[in-house]
Design a protein around this motif. Structure first.
Motif, mmCIF file in Angstrom:
data_model
loop_
_atom_site.group_PDB
_atom_site.id
_atom_site.type_symbol
_atom_site.label_atom_id
_atom_site.label_comp_id
_atom_site.label_asym_id
_atom_site.label_seq_id
_atom_site.Cartn_x
_atom_site.Cartn_y
_atom_site.Cartn_z
ATOM 1 N N UNK A 155 0.830 -1.201 0.000
ATOM 2 C CA UNK A 155 0.000 0.000 0.000
ATOM 3 C C UNK A 155 0.866 1.253 0.000
ATOM 4 N N UNK A 156 1.960 1.251 0.781
ATOM 5 C CA UNK A 156 2.874 2.398 0.800
ATOM 6 C C UNK A 156 3.468 2.607 -0.593
ATOM 7 N N UNK A 157 3.914 1.533 -1.218
ATOM 8 C CA UNK A 157 4.512 1.644 -2.546
ATOM 9 C C UNK A 157 3.504 2.165 -3.563
ATOM 10 N N UNK A 158 2.241 1.798 -3.412
ATOM 11 C CA UNK A 158 1.210 2.293 -4.326
ATOM 12 C C UNK A 158 0.973 3.784 -4.136
ATOM 13 N N UNK A 159 1.182 4.288 -2.919
ATOM 14 C CA UNK A 159 0.959 5.714 -2.654
ATOM 15 C C UNK A 159 2.105 6.584 -3.133
ATOM 16 N N UNK A 160 3.310 6.024 -3.177
ATOM 17 C CA UNK A 160 4.479 6.786 -3.623
ATOM 18 C C UNK A 160 4.700 6.534 -5.100
ATOM 19 N N UNK A 161 4.328 7.470 -5.930
ATOM 20 C CA UNK A 161 4.512 7.358 -7.372
ATOM 21 C C UNK A 161 5.623 8.321 -7.766
ATOM 22 N N UNK A 162 6.788 7.758 -8.121
ATOM 23 C CA UNK A 162 7.931 8.594 -8.448
ATOM 24 C C UNK A 162 7.669 9.358 -9.735
ATOM 25 N N UNK A 163 7.687 10.709 -9.635
ATOM 26 C CA UNK A 163 7.401 11.575 -10.784
ATOM 27 C C UNK A 163 6.074 11.222 -11.449
ATOM 28 N N UNK A 164 5.099 10.806 -10.633
ATOM 29 C CA UNK A 164 3.764 10.532 -11.138
ATOM 30 C C UNK A 164 3.599 9.194 -11.810
ATOM 31 N N UNK A 165 4.626 8.356 -11.787
ATOM 32 C CA UNK A 165 4.563 7.073 -12.488
ATOM 33 C C UNK A 165 4.581 5.917 -11.487
#
Length: 250
Positions: free
Chosen positions: A128-138
């Motif tokens: 869930x954390x990884x899904x919330x952090x989108x590097x540069x919107x990706x």
């Protein structure tokens, strides 16, 4: 908050920050640090150009290019402060393209009071954390988890408005290295912005860092990211130096 001038110069702070956000593979070219992490983030996939590469600059540029191409990555170099100007000129002469400035901000680590927003601290990022952090919107590549967790003393903050598996409303990453707290990956879901969640994440990470002996804070922010720069200015961070990337043509 006491002394406001950083006790570290550009070279020492960049070397410290490199230990807090590492690639999954590292090499050396003289003093230069070569980092590869499957293409996830510039910091984990670029040569940190500080010090002497141990050979003439044109030869160093060629060696860096070979190292990254051998790993299937576009060659990249990170050039911090005035000390990297000569190397930057050599890269430019070889046709390497310049990216925008990134500001490195610092501040003494002062007290951060709780503000009523519950912030969960995780020893490693869940899905869930990884899904919330989108590097540069990706969406994140498969190597992201390895890059995020490679540092020795790291924590992952999350503000949840819905129970898992829903992504958190806000996230951030903290790492402590030799008395410095590095903050990165502060991300707030669009529908939850302007509710103080980024400030709450920052405060929770500062409390965590202070509890682990950190006395100073650093973070990086793109020059074009006006909302984040305003947030960090309100938090008392000031510019220490700037860096930029250069990428090999093609």
């Amino acid at each position: 908050m006491g002394q406001r001038r950083s006790p570290l110069d550009v070279t020492d702070l960049e070397r410290l920050a490199a230990r807090g956000w590492r690639g999954t593979e590292e090499g050396r070219l003289g003093d230069w640090l070569l980092r590869a992490g499957g293409g996830f983030t510039g910091r984990a996939n670029s040569a940190l150009v500080v010090g002497d590469p141990g050979r003439p600059l044109p030869d160093a540029v060629e060696a860096v290019a070979r190292w990254y191409r051998d790993r299937g990555l576009r060659p990249a170099a990170m050039l911090p402060g005035r000390q990297a100007r000569a190397a930057g000129a050599a890269l430019a002469a070889a046709g390497w393209e310049r990216d925008e400035d990134v500001l490195v901000l610092t501040a003494p680590l002062g007290p951060a009071a709780a503000d009523g927003v519950p912030v969960e601290l995780l020893p490693e990022p869940d899905d869930a954390w990884l899904a919330a952090y989108r590097h540069r919107g990706r969406p994140l590549p498969p190597t992201a988890r390895a890059v995020l967790t490679t540092a020795e003393d790291v924590v992952f903050a999350a503000v949840r408005r819905e129970p898992p598996p829903a992504p958190p409303a806000a996230v951030g990453r903290g790492v402590v290295t030799d008395g410095w707290l590095g903050v990165a990956a502060v991300t707030v879901e669009e529908r939850y912005r302007r509710q103080g969640l980024a400030t709450a994440v920052m405060a929770a990470l500062q409390r965590w860092g202070a509890g682990r002996g950190a006395r100073w804070l650093y973070l990086q922010v793109s020059a074009s990211n006006a909302p984040a720069r305003a947030l960090y200015r309100r938090a008392g961070l000031i510019e220490h130096h700037r860096y930029h990337y250069r990428h090999a043509p093609g």
